[in-house]
Design a protein around this motif. Structure first.
Motif, PDB file in Angstrom:
ATOM      1  N   TRP A 163      16.434  19.583  24.326  1.00  0.00           N
ATOM      2  CA  TRP A 163      15.147  19.836  24.964  1.00  0.00           C
ATOM      3  C   TRP A 163      15.307  20.861  26.089  1.00  0.00           C
ATOM      4  O   TRP A 163      16.422  21.137  26.543  1.00  0.00           O
ATOM      5  N   GLY A 165      15.791  22.402  29.493  1.00  0.00           N
ATOM      6  CA  GLY A 165      16.471  21.833  30.661  1.00  0.00           C
ATOM      7  C   GLY A 165      17.706  21.064  30.282  1.00  0.00           C
ATOM      8  O   GLY A 165      18.451  20.616  31.144  1.00  0.00           O
ATOM      9  N   VAL A 215      15.575  41.202  12.122  1.00  0.00           N
ATOM     10  CA  VAL A 215      14.679  41.069  10.962  1.00  0.00           C
ATOM     11  C   VAL A 215      13.523  40.184  11.395  1.00  0.00           C
ATOM     12  O   VAL A 215      13.722  39.015  11.751  1.00  0.00           O
TER      13      VAL A 215
HETATM   14  C1  BV8 Z   1      19.622  25.416  29.025  1.00  0.00           C
HETATM   15  C2  BV8 Z   1      14.670  22.213  20.101  1.00  0.00           C
HETATM   16  C3  BV8 Z   1      21.145  25.043  30.781  1.00  0.00           C
HETATM   17  C4  BV8 Z   1      13.610  21.203  20.342  1.00  0.00           C
HETATM   18  C5  BV8 Z   1      14.225  24.158  21.503  1.00  0.00           C
HETATM   19  C6  BV8 Z   1      13.922  26.443  34.038  1.00  0.00           C
HETATM   20  C7  BV8 Z   1      14.452  25.150  33.962  1.00  0.00           C
HETATM   21  C8  BV8 Z   1      15.352  24.781  32.963  1.00  0.00           C
HETATM   22  C9  BV8 Z   1      15.729  25.707  32.029  1.00  0.00           C
HETATM   23  C10 BV8 Z   1      15.194  26.967  32.107  1.00  0.00           C
HETATM   24  C11 BV8 Z   1      14.308  27.357  33.088  1.00  0.00           C
HETATM   25  N1  BV8 Z   1      13.956  28.664  32.882  1.00  0.00           N
HETATM   26  C12 BV8 Z   1      14.609  29.102  31.786  1.00  0.00           C
HETATM   27  C13 BV8 Z   1      15.360  28.099  31.333  1.00  0.00           C
HETATM   28  C14 BV8 Z   1      16.225  28.131  30.201  1.00  0.00           C
HETATM   29  C15 BV8 Z   1      15.428  27.576  29.011  1.00  0.00           C
HETATM   30  C16 BV8 Z   1      14.609  28.715  28.453  1.00  0.00           C
HETATM   31  O1  BV8 Z   1      15.162  29.611  27.866  1.00  0.00           O
HETATM   32  N2  BV8 Z   1      13.291  28.668  28.658  1.00  0.00           N
HETATM   33  C17 BV8 Z   1      12.465  29.791  28.186  1.00  0.00           C
HETATM   34  C18 BV8 Z   1      11.292  29.273  27.364  1.00  0.00           C
HETATM   35  C19 BV8 Z   1      12.017  30.581  29.407  1.00  0.00           C
HETATM   36  N3  BV8 Z   1      16.438  27.137  28.091  1.00  0.00           N
HETATM   37  C20 BV8 Z   1      16.849  25.855  28.114  1.00  0.00           C
HETATM   38  O2  BV8 Z   1      16.351  24.978  28.783  1.00  0.00           O
HETATM   39  C21 BV8 Z   1      18.045  25.581  27.236  1.00  0.00           C
HETATM   40  N4  BV8 Z   1      19.028  24.865  27.976  1.00  0.00           N
HETATM   41  O3  BV8 Z   1      19.351  26.514  29.439  1.00  0.00           O
HETATM   42  O4  BV8 Z   1      20.551  24.567  29.617  1.00  0.00           O
HETATM   43  C22 BV8 Z   1      20.212  24.682  31.905  1.00  0.00           C
HETATM   44  C23 BV8 Z   1      19.934  23.347  32.130  1.00  0.00           C
HETATM   45  C24 BV8 Z   1      19.121  23.011  33.225  1.00  0.00           C
HETATM   46  C25 BV8 Z   1      18.591  24.016  34.043  1.00  0.00           C
HETATM   47  C26 BV8 Z   1      18.845  25.376  33.761  1.00  0.00           C
HETATM   48  C27 BV8 Z   1      19.649  25.702  32.691  1.00  0.00           C
HETATM   49  C28 BV8 Z   1      17.631  24.731  26.053  1.00  0.00           C
HETATM   50  C29 BV8 Z   1      16.645  25.484  25.209  1.00  0.00           C
HETATM   51  C30 BV8 Z   1      16.441  24.725  23.892  1.00  0.00           C
HETATM   52  C31 BV8 Z   1      15.015  24.236  23.808  1.00  0.00           C
HETATM   53  N5  BV8 Z   1      14.829  23.599  22.506  1.00  0.00           N
HETATM   54  N6  BV8 Z   1      14.130  23.542  20.316  1.00  0.00           N
HETATM   55  C32 BV8 Z   1      12.524  21.304  19.314  1.00  0.00           C
HETATM   56  O5  BV8 Z   1      12.624  22.126  18.374  1.00  0.00           O
HETATM   57  O6  BV8 Z   1      11.566  20.527  19.448  1.00  0.00           O
HETATM   58  S1  BV8 Z   1      13.599  25.709  21.697  1.00  0.00           S
HETATM   59  C33 BV8 Z   1      12.643  26.186  20.366  1.00  0.00           C
HETATM   60  O7  BV8 Z   1      12.423  27.574  20.595  1.00  0.00           O
HETATM   61  C34 BV8 Z   1      13.247  26.126  18.979  1.00  0.00           C
HETATM   62  O8  BV8 Z   1      14.621  25.837  18.939  1.00  0.00           O
HETATM   63  C35 BV8 Z   1      13.001  27.550  18.480  1.00  0.00           C
HETATM   64  O9  BV8 Z   1      13.807  27.934  17.478  1.00  0.00           O
HETATM   65  C36 BV8 Z   1      13.309  28.239  19.750  1.00  0.00           C
HETATM   66  C37 BV8 Z   1      13.088  29.681  19.906  1.00  0.00           C
HETATM   67  O10 BV8 Z   1      11.839  30.005  19.384  1.00  0.00           O
HETATM   68  P1  BV8 Z   1      11.848  30.941  18.078  1.00  0.00           P
HETATM   69  O11 BV8 Z   1      12.816  30.371  17.114  1.00  0.00           O
HETATM   70  O12 BV8 Z   1      12.051  32.340  18.512  1.00  0.00           O
HETATM   71  O13 BV8 Z   1      10.437  30.668  17.491  1.00  0.00           O
HETATM   72  P2  BV8 Z   1       9.043  31.350  17.897  1.00  0.00           P
HETATM   73  O14 BV8 Z   1       7.968  30.565  17.246  1.00  0.00           O
HETATM   74  O15 BV8 Z   1       9.019  31.589  19.368  1.00  0.00           O
HETATM   75  O16 BV8 Z   1       9.108  32.783  17.211  1.00  0.00           O
HETATM   76  C38 BV8 Z   1       9.072  32.862  15.792  1.00  0.00           C
HETATM   77  C39 BV8 Z   1       9.481  34.280  15.461  1.00  0.00           C
HETATM   78  O17 BV8 Z   1       9.552  34.396  14.043  1.00  0.00           O
HETATM   79  C40 BV8 Z   1       8.480  35.319  15.935  1.00  0.00           C
HETATM   80  O18 BV8 Z   1       9.174  36.418  16.499  1.00  0.00           O
HETATM   81  C41 BV8 Z   1       7.753  35.735  14.652  1.00  0.00           C
HETATM   82  O19 BV8 Z   1       7.338  37.094  14.683  1.00  0.00           O
HETATM   83  C42 BV8 Z   1       8.860  35.550  13.648  1.00  0.00           C
HETATM   84  N7  BV8 Z   1       8.419  35.306  12.267  1.00  0.00           N
HETATM   85  C43 BV8 Z   1       7.343  34.595  11.843  1.00  0.00           C
HETATM   86  N8  BV8 Z   1       7.318  34.589  10.478  1.00  0.00           N
HETATM   87  C44 BV8 Z   1       8.393  35.293  10.063  1.00  0.00           C
HETATM   88  C45 BV8 Z   1       9.107  35.764  11.184  1.00  0.00           C
HETATM   89  N9  BV8 Z   1      10.219  36.501  11.096  1.00  0.00           N
HETATM   90  C46 BV8 Z   1      10.680  36.792   9.853  1.00  0.00           C
HETATM   91  N10 BV8 Z   1      10.053  36.385   8.722  1.00  0.00           N
HETATM   92  C47 BV8 Z   1       8.929  35.647   8.787  1.00  0.00           C
HETATM   93  N11 BV8 Z   1       8.316  35.263   7.651  1.00  0.00           N
END
Ligand code: BV8
Length: 250
Positions: A163, A165, A215
């Motif tokens: 998740w 965080g 891609v």
């Molecule tokens: C971490 C599992 C260290 C659950 C997911 C503030 C506090 C805490 C953390 C943070 C913070 N600020 C930033 C962070 C880091 C945070 C983060 O990155 N936040 C972002 C949103 C700003 N990350 C974390 O928290 C990670 N842990 O950093 O730990 C830490 C700990 C504490 C404090 C600081 C740091 C953990 C992140 C993991 C979250 N879990 N999923 C669940 O699935 O329910 S994330 C979720 O998003 C999925 O895994 C998903 O795969 C992932 C990424 O999204 P995308 O895969 O890119 O999917 P999306 O829909 O966005 O895009 C789809 C794409 O496909 C598009 O580009 C579209 O054009 C394209 N597409 C569509 N159709 C097609 C296609 N392409 C090709 N062909 C097609 N046909």
């Protein structure tokens, strides 16, 4: 006219080491909703409401129900030709690693073996208190709108996903980053590249001199950093790319 260059075909055909990052987009053509697309999973909810421990503890029935719904979706669908093409690429390349952000188990079901599940796998659940793995029966209470709890300690059952965080699984990012840094070719497939640290993998590959290719059906947040952007659905682009690589090597 294929949507990718002869350079990419040649580099893939000659590559010793290939690393791939996939996101929700590669499963879209299987019928699994993505996260941030208009019909995405998070349109009716926001990530903050569901995919984090606080939301889970605040409203376990809602979050357990959301994952039960997603498990049902995933069990109902099949891997698509994009998943199949990556499983074939793994068999063609001497050193191959697939790091996926997806939790839908479709790469494994398509036959990929060298997989790192950066964000876990929603087909597995465990007790949030004692870590005991949960069986399907343990989760049955969810279907009746009740909390699913551990049969050993009565703790809440949660999906085995990372998740917001939460830390990624031990060693997962390190192994994926090492493969990215050694790759001749790095493919970033179907990800918006906004979630870190996973989204940093293509940049690690680029820094290390790999030929980095995106891609996607639209340009991602890191498209400008790519060696090549291939616009098209991965379920069509990846099989066509494999056909071209096979033709090149014959
Ligand atoms: C971490 C599992 C260290 C659950 C997911 C503030 C506090 C805490 C953390 C943070 C913070 N600020 C930033 C962070 C880091 C945070 C983060 O990155 N936040 C972002 C949103 C700003 N990350 C974390 O928290 C990670 N842990 O950093 O730990 C830490 C700990 C504490 C404090 C600081 C740091 C953990 C992140 C993991 C979250 N879990 N999923 C669940 O699935 O329910 S994330 C979720 O998003 C999925 O895994 C998903 O795969 C992932 C990424 O999204 P995308 O895969 O890119 O999917 P999306 O829909 O966005 O895009 C789809 C794409 O496909 C598009 O580009 C579209 O054009 C394209 N597409 C569509 N159709 C097609 C296609 N392409 C090709 N062909 C097609 N046909």
């Amino acid at each position: 006219m294929p949507p990718f260059s002869e350079t990419l075909v040649e580099r893939l055909a000659c590559a010793e080491r290939v690393a791939v990052l996939t996101g929700a987009g590669i499963s879209a053509e299987s019928g699994v909703p993505t996260f941030r697309d208009p019909d995405g999973l998070w349109q009716q909810f926001r990530p903050e409401e569901l995919a984090n421990i606080d939301a889970f503890l605040r409203n376990p029935v809602l979050v357990q129900g959301w994952y039960a719904h997603r498990r049902a979706v995933v069990e109902d669908v099949q891997p698509n030709p994009g998943h199949d093409a990556l499983a074939e690429l793994e068999r063609l390349v001497p050193h191959f690693l697939l790091a996926t952000q997806n939790v839908d188990d479709l790469h494994r079901r398509a036959g990929s073996e060298r997989i790192i599940e950066l964000h876990g796998n929603l087909t597995r659940s465990y007790c949030a208190d004692c870590d005991r793995p949960a069986s399907r029966d343990d989760l049955a209470a969810i279907d009746n709108g009740a909390e699913a709890r551990c049969r050993s300690c009565a703790g809440l059952l949660r999906p085995d996903v990372v998740w917001f965080g939460e830390m990624l699984p031990d060693g997962a990012m390190e192994r994926a980053a090492e493969a990215a840094a050694q790759a001749d070719v790095f493919l970033s497939v179907g990800t918006r590249a906004v979630v870190y640290p996973a989204a940093g993998l293509p940049l690690i590959a680029r820094e290390a001199g790999a030929y980095v290719v995106e891609v996607n059906v639209e340009r991602s947040a890191i498209a400008s950093e790519m060696s090549e952007v291939v616009l098209g659905p991965s379920g069509e682009v990846l099989p066509a790319l494999l056909d071209a690589v096979r033709a090149f090597t014959e």
